[in-house]
Scaffold this motif. Sequence first.
Motif, PDB file in Angstrom:
ATOM      1  N   ARG A  66       6.455   7.108  -9.255  1.00  0.00           N
ATOM      2  CA  ARG A  66       6.052   6.216  -8.158  1.00  0.00           C
ATOM      3  C   ARG A  66       4.614   5.752  -8.365  1.00  0.00           C
ATOM      4  O   ARG A  66       3.798   6.480  -8.947  1.00  0.00           O
ATOM      5  CB  ARG A  66       6.205   6.891  -6.807  1.00  0.00           C
ATOM      6  N   ASP A 106       1.323   7.654  -1.651  1.00  0.00           N
ATOM      7  CA  ASP A 106       2.315   6.734  -2.205  1.00  0.00           C
ATOM      8  C   ASP A 106       1.862   5.311  -1.901  1.00  0.00           C
ATOM      9  O   ASP A 106       1.520   4.994  -0.748  1.00  0.00           O
ATOM     10  CB  ASP A 106       3.689   7.015  -1.575  1.00  0.00           C
ATOM     11  N   GLU A 108       3.480   2.584  -1.774  1.00  0.00           N
ATOM     12  CA  GLU A 108       4.352   1.781  -0.912  1.00  0.00           C
ATOM     13  C   GLU A 108       4.440   2.361   0.503  1.00  0.00           C
ATOM     14  O   GLU A 108       4.289   1.642   1.488  1.00  0.00           O
ATOM     15  CB  GLU A 108       5.779   1.726  -1.518  1.00  0.00           C
ATOM     16  N   THR A 109       4.686   3.637   0.560  1.00  0.00           N
ATOM     17  CA  THR A 109       4.960   4.240   1.880  1.00  0.00           C
ATOM     18  C   THR A 109       3.713   4.808   2.557  1.00  0.00           C
ATOM     19  O   THR A 109       3.737   5.184   3.728  1.00  0.00           O
ATOM     20  CB  THR A 109       5.969   5.379   1.729  1.00  0.00           C
ATOM     21  N   HIS A 110       2.629   4.926   1.781  1.00  0.00           N
ATOM     22  CA  HIS A 110       1.382   5.536   2.272  1.00  0.00           C
ATOM     23  C   HIS A 110       1.556   7.012   2.633  1.00  0.00           C
ATOM     24  O   HIS A 110       0.761   7.583   3.357  1.00  0.00           O
ATOM     25  CB  HIS A 110       0.814   4.764   3.477  1.00  0.00           C
ATOM     26  N   GLU A 111       2.605   7.589   2.099  1.00  0.00           N
ATOM     27  CA  GLU A 111       2.841   9.017   2.333  1.00  0.00           C
ATOM     28  C   GLU A 111       1.831   9.833   1.533  1.00  0.00           C
ATOM     29  O   GLU A 111       1.567   9.537   0.361  1.00  0.00           O
ATOM     30  CB  GLU A 111       4.254   9.374   1.881  1.00  0.00           C
TER      31      GLU A 111
END
Lengths: 139, 292
Positions: A66, A106, A108-111
């Motif tokens: 990712r 992440d 994309e998800t900002h996780e």
Amino acid sequence: MQITKFITRLLLLLSLFIVGSSQIFADEADELGAKLTVSPEFCITSGEQLTCDLKVLLEWKNQQPRAICILSDYENMAKWCAEDDKANSLSLNVSTTEDIQFVMIDKETHETLAGVKLKVTQTAEPKVRRRFRNPWSLF
Amino acid sequence: MNRLKLLSLSAIFIPFLSWGDIDVPCENDLECIEVGQWDLGIAFGYGERSNPLKDYSDIPIYLVPTFAYYGDSWFFDNGNIGYTLVEEEKYTLNLSTSFSTDSAYFQRWDPSNIFLAGSNKFEANSIAANGRTLLMSEEPKPDVGPLERRKFTYLGGLDAFIYTRAGILNLSLAHDMLNVHQGTEARAKWLYNLPVQNWNFEFALRLDWKSEEVVDYYYGVRKSESPYWNQAYQAKSALNVGIELTTHYVMTQHWDLIFLARYTQIADEIANSPLLDQDHTSTFYLGTSYRF
């Protein structure tokens, strides 16, 4: 634009808060299969050199490929994002007198995936200087 | 006298002709001080400082304080204030103040005599004529009457330290800051520290130059004191030579034994003053000290 900046800062603060609970975070990071390391981990200052001027290497591993971003509380690098999921390291020149917290999220998800801290430590010895008169120079 | 000066000059400057690696600074807590922390201490014991002034008593010493505070650049050390302009491995240059040590002979509570106990005759007594002058002359010279006050003053100037393997060379040049005598003093001092287990021996040789204004103010004779000596004794600049030994024995973290000995050969230009009956002054002290 302002909203984006605000959200970024909010995310950074939130991430740093989460990283503060290191044990909990470690457990979560293990569950996410992500690991972030910094080398060197410590910078020891001594004498008149109170600032750490060094090049640090951030490396990360993800079980699932990712793209990630690195956030930090270092003012010269608030956020850096990898272009793709193949990047796995980042070298950075830093000049600091305080610890620097790095957080990997992440893209994309900002996780929040993992975190690591560069620790700046002063030597325990007290600062001393030459004394110009003998303590008993009143005689 | 001249041989002693030559010997002292040789001892001070010859070791510095051969430069080498300098010693590691801060070999003990006498040479260094923690920045931002007060260093306080007090010594208890007995000693004596001889007074070269005629009819003035020697000065007994029972208690001696020490107090110092060093910041990054500013420092306060036993009553003196300084500012470090340059500090390098091999040298330091300070702006600093120093006491006028000569006034201590005239006044009981001069800062140089602080905490020294005893009953001394520090009143301005009548001072008889110089003994050596009497021997050289058939007619007795007139006495000097009660002395006017000789004031204490602060000197301010440059203070340099050069660190070498052969010890520390301290050079200073200072001028009267309080407009008391408007004179100048210069000093060259060589220090050598010898730590041996719990002992530390500090040897010092010093040359103290005093300008004519300093000598005249303290050792010259005012008209009101003696019109004759006011004319007969003419002050000139002078160079005193001294040797010092300071010995410490570390007993515990806070307690030390200390022994100090000082000897100063007073320059002829000063010793010829009718106020003096000795051409030297000496100090010794034996006691124990507590550092907080």
